[in-house]
Design a protein around this motif. Structure first.
Motif, PDB file in Angstrom:
ATOM      1  N   THR A 230       0.827  -1.202   0.000  1.00  0.00           N
ATOM      2  CA  THR A 230       0.000   0.000   0.000  1.00  0.00           C
ATOM      3  C   THR A 230       0.864   1.257   0.000  1.00  0.00           C
ATOM      4  OG1 THR A 230      -0.097   0.121   2.426  1.00  0.00           O
ATOM      5  CG2 THR A 230      -1.809  -1.188   1.325  1.00  0.00           C
ATOM      6  N   VAL A 231       0.221   2.384  -0.275  1.00  0.00           N
ATOM      7  CA  VAL A 231       0.839   3.698  -0.092  1.00  0.00           C
ATOM      8  C   VAL A 231      -0.063   4.494   0.838  1.00  0.00           C
ATOM      9  CG1 VAL A 231       2.021   3.717  -2.326  1.00  0.00           C
ATOM     10  CG2 VAL A 231      -0.284   4.691  -2.153  1.00  0.00           C
ATOM     11  N   ARG A 232       0.501   5.532   1.427  1.00  0.00           N
ATOM     12  CA  ARG A 232      -0.285   6.410   2.309  1.00  0.00           C
ATOM     13  C   ARG A 232      -0.950   7.501   1.487  1.00  0.00           C
ATOM     14  NH1 ARG A 232       4.658   7.339   5.525  1.00  0.00           N
ATOM     15  NH2 ARG A 232       4.311   9.380   4.634  1.00  0.00           N
ATOM     16  N   ALA A 233      -2.065   7.977   1.971  1.00  0.00           N
ATOM     17  CA  ALA A 233      -2.825   9.025   1.288  1.00  0.00           C
ATOM     18  C   ALA A 233      -1.981  10.270   1.040  1.00  0.00           C
ATOM     19  CB  ALA A 233      -4.068   9.386   2.103  1.00  0.00           C
ATOM     20  N   ASP A 234      -1.049  10.570   1.946  1.00  0.00           N
ATOM     21  CA  ASP A 234      -0.240  11.787   1.802  1.00  0.00           C
ATOM     22  C   ASP A 234       1.093  11.554   1.085  1.00  0.00           C
ATOM     23  OD1 ASP A 234       0.975  10.380   3.856  1.00  0.00           O
ATOM     24  OD2 ASP A 234       1.078  12.087   5.233  1.00  0.00           O
ATOM     25  N   ASP A 235       1.321  10.343   0.553  1.00  0.00           N
ATOM     26  CA  ASP A 235       2.527  10.100  -0.248  1.00  0.00           C
ATOM     27  C   ASP A 235       2.428  10.874  -1.554  1.00  0.00           C
ATOM     28  OD1 ASP A 235       3.813   8.377   1.516  1.00  0.00           O
ATOM     29  OD2 ASP A 235       3.064   6.552   0.546  1.00  0.00           O
TER      30      ASP A 235
ATOM     31  N   VAL B  72      -4.575   2.868  -1.559  1.00  0.00           N
ATOM     32  CA  VAL B  72      -4.190   4.083  -0.846  1.00  0.00           C
ATOM     33  C   VAL B  72      -4.831   4.007   0.532  1.00  0.00           C
ATOM     34  CG1 VAL B  72      -4.329   6.600  -0.816  1.00  0.00           C
ATOM     35  CG2 VAL B  72      -4.070   5.392  -3.001  1.00  0.00           C
ATOM     36  N   CYS B  73      -3.983   4.040   1.570  1.00  0.00           N
ATOM     37  CA  CYS B  73      -4.472   3.909   2.946  1.00  0.00           C
ATOM     38  C   CYS B  73      -4.271   5.205   3.715  1.00  0.00           C
ATOM     39  CB  CYS B  73      -3.763   2.762   3.654  1.00  0.00           C
ATOM     40  SG  CYS B  73      -4.164   1.160   2.940  1.00  0.00           S
ATOM     41  N   GLU B  74      -5.077   5.353   4.739  1.00  0.00           N
ATOM     42  CA  GLU B  74      -5.012   6.549   5.578  1.00  0.00           C
ATOM     43  C   GLU B  74      -3.643   6.716   6.212  1.00  0.00           C
ATOM     44  OE1 GLU B  74      -7.419   7.554   9.453  1.00  0.00           O
ATOM     45  OE2 GLU B  74      -8.719   7.556   7.676  1.00  0.00           O
TER      46      GLU B  74
ATOM     47  N   ILE C 251      -7.810   3.496  -4.573  1.00  0.00           N
ATOM     48  CA  ILE C 251      -6.849   2.765  -5.390  1.00  0.00           C
ATOM     49  C   ILE C 251      -6.243   3.757  -6.372  1.00  0.00           C
ATOM     50  CG2 ILE C 251      -6.619   1.097  -7.284  1.00  0.00           C
ATOM     51  CD1 ILE C 251      -8.669  -0.640  -5.953  1.00  0.00           C
ATOM     52  N   ILE C 252      -4.942   3.628  -6.579  1.00  0.00           N
ATOM     53  CA  ILE C 252      -4.277   4.437  -7.594  1.00  0.00           C
ATOM     54  C   ILE C 252      -3.562   3.482  -8.537  1.00  0.00           C
ATOM     55  CG2 ILE C 252      -2.192   4.820  -6.244  1.00  0.00           C
ATOM     56  CD1 ILE C 252      -2.172   7.696  -7.412  1.00  0.00           C
ATOM     57  N   SER C 253      -3.737   3.702  -9.818  1.00  0.00           N
ATOM     58  CA  SER C 253      -3.135   2.805 -10.810  1.00  0.00           C
ATOM     59  C   SER C 253      -1.916   3.447 -11.457  1.00  0.00           C
ATOM     60  CB  SER C 253      -4.159   2.436 -11.887  1.00  0.00           C
ATOM     61  OG  SER C 253      -4.417   3.555 -12.713  1.00  0.00           O
TER      62      SER C 253
ATOM     63  N   LEU D  99       1.590  16.740  -5.844  1.00  0.00           N
ATOM     64  CA  LEU D  99       0.295  16.070  -5.729  1.00  0.00           C
ATOM     65  C   LEU D  99       0.463  14.804  -4.903  1.00  0.00           C
ATOM     66  CD1 LEU D  99      -2.384  16.963  -7.014  1.00  0.00           C
ATOM     67  CD2 LEU D  99      -2.079  15.154  -8.680  1.00  0.00           C
ATOM     68  N   THR D 100      -0.567  14.477  -4.122  1.00  0.00           N
ATOM     69  CA  THR D 100      -0.516  13.276  -3.284  1.00  0.00           C
ATOM     70  C   THR D 100      -1.411  12.180  -3.861  1.00  0.00           C
ATOM     71  OG1 THR D 100      -2.352  13.982  -1.875  1.00  0.00           O
ATOM     72  CG2 THR D 100      -0.118  14.659  -1.200  1.00  0.00           C
ATOM     73  N   ALA D 101      -1.189  10.985  -3.385  1.00  0.00           N
ATOM     74  CA  ALA D 101      -1.973   9.830  -3.832  1.00  0.00           C
ATOM     75  C   ALA D 101      -3.467  10.079  -3.640  1.00  0.00           C
ATOM     76  CB  ALA D 101      -1.535   8.580  -3.065  1.00  0.00           C
ATOM     77  N   TRP D 102      -3.815  10.664  -2.518  1.00  0.00           N
ATOM     78  CA  TRP D 102      -5.222  10.903  -2.199  1.00  0.00           C
ATOM     79  C   TRP D 102      -5.894  11.788  -3.245  1.00  0.00           C
ATOM     80  CZ3 TRP D 102      -9.429   9.463  -0.102  1.00  0.00           C
ATOM     81  CH2 TRP D 102     -10.448  10.354   0.165  1.00  0.00           C
TER      82      TRP D 102
END
Length: 145
Positions: free
Chosen positions: A16-21, A40-42, A51-53, A70-73
């Motif tokens: 996973t990645v974090r929302a703020d990555d 994408v996790c909190e 989910i990010i592709s 820009l962040t994953a979220w």
């Protein structure tokens, strides 16, 4: 065979990645682990938010956006489709076709236990047919129309 639970087909544990990555971080995780998508996790161990592709990241990068701002979220698909680990492969395949999605989360309550992509179904089909998925007649990086 089609009543087989999706838990036997899923990839677990999910990376996973974090929302703020940043998208730079997301792109690095996707490349390092050879993934086509990532939940994408909190935060570490937090709930899955989206989910990010790799396509999402590539589209943003090709538009000239700043990958470090820009962040994953900000570009993930929010509230992705999810199923329970005991859902059958047939049920999940039907759901993915109906909703026209390529990726989904496997959840036990609020816990992310795995992920499934449309490519997992292709690999499963090849395995059932007795073919080695790694030797399907197409070399990596080669494309056929």
């Amino acid at each position: 065979m089609m009543n087989t639970p999706i838990s036997l087909l899923m990839t677990a544990p999910a990376i996973t990645v974090r929302a703020d990555d940043t998208l730079t971080t997301v792109a690095d995780v996707l490349a390092r682990h050879k993934l086509s998508f990532v939940p994408v996790c909190e935060g570490p161990g937090g709930p899955a938010l989206g989910i990010i592709s790799a396509s999402d990241v590539l589209h943003f990068k090709s538009s000239g956006g700043d990958m470090d701002e820009l962040t994953a979220w900000q570009i993930c698909t929010y509230k992705p489709l999810s199923v329970a680990p005991d859902a059958s492969i047939a049920q999940v395949a039907k759901l993915m076709l109906e909703r026209q999605v390529h990726h989904l989360l496997v959840m036990r309550g609020q816990e992310l236990v795995g992920v499934v992509s449309s490519l997992d179904f292709v690999k499963h089909y090849l395995a059932e047919a007795g073919a080695n998925p790694g030797q399907a007649g197409i070399k990596q990086g080669e494309q056929h129309a």
